[in-house]
Design a protein around this motif. Structure first.
Motif, PDB file in Angstrom:
ATOM      1  N   UNK A 291       0.808  -1.218   0.000  1.00 40.78           N
ATOM      2  CA  UNK A 291       0.000   0.000   0.000  1.00 40.78           C
ATOM      3  C   UNK A 291       0.840   1.266   0.000  1.00 40.78           C
ATOM      4  N   UNK A 292       2.158   1.115  -0.081  1.00 39.32           N
ATOM      5  CA  UNK A 292       3.041   2.274  -0.091  1.00 39.32           C
ATOM      6  C   UNK A 292       3.387   2.790   1.279  1.00 39.32           C
ATOM      7  N   UNK A 293       3.225   1.968   2.307  1.00 44.27           N
ATOM      8  CA  UNK A 293       3.534   2.375   3.682  1.00 44.27           C
ATOM      9  C   UNK A 293       4.925   1.863   4.060  1.00 44.27           C
ATOM     10  N   UNK A 294       5.782   2.774   4.507  1.00 51.04           N
ATOM     11  CA  UNK A 294       7.152   2.447   4.894  1.00 51.04           C
ATOM     12  C   UNK A 294       7.364   2.872   6.335  1.00 51.04           C
ATOM     13  N   UNK A 295       7.992   2.013   7.118  1.00 53.46           N
ATOM     14  CA  UNK A 295       8.214   2.341   8.519  1.00 53.46           C
ATOM     15  C   UNK A 295       9.532   1.793   9.028  1.00 53.46           C
ATOM     16  N   UNK A 296      10.059   2.443  10.077  1.00 52.94           N
ATOM     17  CA  UNK A 296      11.297   2.005  10.729  1.00 52.94           C
ATOM     18  C   UNK A 296      11.192   2.304  12.214  1.00 52.94           C
ATOM     19  N   UNK A 297      11.783   1.441  13.022  1.00 50.29           N
ATOM     20  CA  UNK A 297      11.714   1.565  14.481  1.00 50.29           C
ATOM     21  C   UNK A 297      13.095   1.237  15.041  1.00 50.29           C
ATOM     22  N   UNK A 298      13.687   2.187  15.763  1.00 48.17           N
ATOM     23  CA  UNK A 298      15.039   2.043  16.294  1.00 48.17           C
ATOM     24  C   UNK A 298      15.009   2.124  17.806  1.00 48.17           C
ATOM     25  N   UNK A 299      15.663   1.159  18.453  1.00 45.81           N
ATOM     26  CA  UNK A 299      15.848   1.157  19.902  1.00 45.81           C
ATOM     27  C   UNK A 299      17.344   1.150  20.188  1.00 45.81           C
ATOM     28  N   UNK A 300      17.847   2.263  20.714  1.00 44.32           N
ATOM     29  CA  UNK A 300      19.281   2.429  20.986  1.00 44.32           C
ATOM     30  C   UNK A 300      19.528   2.357  22.487  1.00 44.32           C
ATOM     31  N   UNK A 301      20.417   1.472  22.878  1.00 42.80           N
ATOM     32  CA  UNK A 301      20.764   1.313  24.295  1.00 42.80           C
ATOM     33  C   UNK A 301      21.938   2.241  24.604  1.00 42.80           C
ATOM     34  N   UNK A 302      21.655   3.364  25.251  1.00 46.58           N
ATOM     35  CA  UNK A 302      22.700   4.330  25.565  1.00 46.58           C
ATOM     36  C   UNK A 302      23.495   3.930  26.790  1.00 46.58           C
ATOM     37  N   UNK A 303      22.832   3.339  27.763  1.00 46.75           N
ATOM     38  CA  UNK A 303      23.503   2.912  28.985  1.00 46.75           C
ATOM     39  C   UNK A 303      22.626   1.846  29.637  1.00 46.75           C
ATOM     40  N   UNK A 304      23.112   1.291  30.706  1.00 49.07           N
ATOM     41  CA  UNK A 304      22.335   0.276  31.407  1.00 49.07           C
ATOM     42  C   UNK A 304      21.028   0.873  31.920  1.00 49.07           C
ATOM     43  N   UNK A 305      19.913   0.366  31.417  1.00 39.68           N
ATOM     44  CA  UNK A 305      18.618   0.863  31.836  1.00 39.68           C
ATOM     45  C   UNK A 305      18.219   2.186  31.241  1.00 39.68           C
ATOM     46  N   UNK A 306      18.862   2.581  30.137  1.00 39.63           N
ATOM     47  CA  UNK A 306      18.555   3.864  29.505  1.00 39.63           C
ATOM     48  C   UNK A 306      18.544   3.668  27.997  1.00 39.63           C
ATOM     49  N   UNK A 307      17.361   3.750  27.384  1.00 35.30           N
ATOM     50  CA  UNK A 307      17.194   3.488  25.954  1.00 35.30           C
ATOM     51  C   UNK A 307      16.585   4.700  25.262  1.00 35.30           C
ATOM     52  N   UNK A 308      17.003   4.906  24.022  1.00 37.97           N
ATOM     53  CA  UNK A 308      16.473   5.964  23.171  1.00 37.97           C
ATOM     54  C   UNK A 308      15.703   5.325  22.025  1.00 37.97           C
ATOM     55  N   UNK A 309      14.523   5.872  21.700  1.00 41.39           N
ATOM     56  CA  UNK A 309      13.631   5.263  20.717  1.00 41.39           C
ATOM     57  C   UNK A 309      13.331   6.265  19.616  1.00 41.39           C
ATOM     58  N   UNK A 310      13.402   5.815  18.381  1.00 44.09           N
ATOM     59  CA  UNK A 310      12.990   6.592  17.220  1.00 44.09           C
ATOM     60  C   UNK A 310      11.978   5.788  16.418  1.00 44.09           C
ATOM     61  N   UNK A 311      10.894   6.441  16.011  1.00 46.52           N
ATOM     62  CA  UNK A 311       9.834   5.782  15.252  1.00 46.52           C
ATOM     63  C   UNK A 311       9.455   6.658  14.065  1.00 46.52           C
ATOM     64  N   UNK A 312       9.306   6.037  12.900  1.00 49.13           N
ATOM     65  CA  UNK A 312       8.916   6.765  11.687  1.00 49.13           C
ATOM     66  C   UNK A 312       8.066   5.855  10.813  1.00 49.13           C
ATOM     67  N   UNK A 313       6.972   6.389  10.319  1.00 50.16           N
ATOM     68  CA  UNK A 313       6.079   5.647   9.427  1.00 50.16           C
ATOM     69  C   UNK A 313       5.486   6.618   8.411  1.00 50.16           C
TER      70      UNK A 313
END
Length: 331
Positions: A291-313
């Motif tokens: 249908x032409x839908x593109x998405x990406x999901x990133x989970x970055x572990x910066x430190x123990x118990x600390x994560x950064x999340x990026x979401x795009x669709x």
């Protein structure tokens, strides 16, 4: 006497059949495969000791992990604090937009923001999870192991809006080479499913349900074939849905997934392809569909118990764009 002794101790001449050159295969015999030892022969399948399959509702779990990440739009922040080994509390804040149903094909969004408080109790045989939001919604989940093979699950969602509250009771039984589940919910919903291992890699299952308030019933069938490197599933239901999925494990860190969905009633067809890439400090998932839908999901572990999340669709057909970022603190 001396010559006779030397004659007796001498080795007899080797015959042509026992020589190494004569033992080598010749002609068409060179095309035949060598004889394999008994240990290398294929083991006979013991159909009385087949493995227990996954539950019916988790047949497509590998494909869903790659193709259905939790996309969101806006900003979110999640914080979890453990008070002891069994009890923890969580806080979550979200600011973004929410899609509102409309009669037209255009997507209508309204800004929204809410705070969510949660409490978790996790024990080897009992799990209690509760969430309450500022808009008045209350979510609760209970999982209790009644015996080693029988467990009970309760899912409930309470809202201020009438007729939107939901509740579901599940009883799961895990056998030696099969699983079965019974479901009871509001609106006079009753359901049951059963899945059986047929071979060490193949399992077959079926489900049926009855929705009393709408006077609707349905039946479905499913199959799953899995090895160490791939998982293939297929589902068909009397509601007109045909679903196929395939996941290939390229390496320990990379998996590729694809699925196909066909609705016989609406004549809608959707195919999608996705990937799941696990790096040392992050996990990247993405998908693209017909249908032409593109998405990406990133989970970055910066430190123990600390994560950064990026979401795009991005939905090119509907001209709908969703971008979000967030932080997760705590384990």
């Amino acid at each position: 006497m001396g010559s006779s002794v030397k004659h007796a101790s001498a080795a007899p001449p080797s015959s042509p059949l026992s020589s190494p050159l004569a033992a080598a295969p010749v002609g068409l015999a060179t095309l035949l495969p060598p004889n394999l030892p008994a240990e290398a022969a294929k083991k006979k399948v013991d159909y009385m000791n087949l493995p227990c399959p996954v539950s019916y509702e988790e047949i497509q779990r590998e494909a869903l992990m790659s193709l259905k990440p939790e996309f969101f739009e806006g900003m979110r922040f999640d914080f979890t604090k453990s008070l002891n080994q069994k009890f923890s509390m969580s806080h979550s804040m979200f600011m973004g937009s929410m899609e509102v149903p409309s009669q037209s094909s255009d997507t209508i969004k309204v800004p929204t923001a809410h705070y969510e408080f949660g409490a978790n109790f996790i024990d080897p045989k009992l799990m209690l999870v509760g969430r309450v939001l500022t808009d008045g919604r209350l979510n609760a989940r209970v999982k209790c192991d009644l015996t080693d093979n029988l467990s009970m699950k309760i899912n409930a969602q309470l809202t201020n809006e009438p007729h939107y509250s939901q509740g579901m009771f599940n009883f799961d039984y895990k056998g030696k080479d099969y699983r079965t589940q019974f479901q009871f919910g509001n609106n006079a919903f009753y359901g049951a499913n059963y899945i059986q291992s047929v071979t060490p890699n193949l399992s077959l299952g079926s489900e049926l349900f009855w929705l009393g308030h709408q006077r609707k019933s349905g039946i479905g069938f499913a199959t799953r074939y899995n090895t160490d490197k791939m998982v293939a599933t297929g589902q068909v239901a009397s509601t007109g849905i045909v679903a196929l999925s395939y996941v290939q494990k390229v390496s320990e860190k990379v998996s590729l997934a694809s699925d196909f969905m066909y609705n016989h009633i609406t004549r809608d067809v959707t195919a999608s392809f996705g990937y799941d890439y696990l790096l040392r400090q992050c996990r990247l998932r993405g998908k693209i569909d017909s249908n032409g839908c593109v998405g990406a999901f990133l989970e970055e572990r910066l430190n123990m118990g600390f994560n950064f999340i990026l979401s795009a669709e991005i939905d090119h057909s509907k001209k709908d764009y969703k971008f979000g970022f967030g932080m997760t603190v705590g384990e």
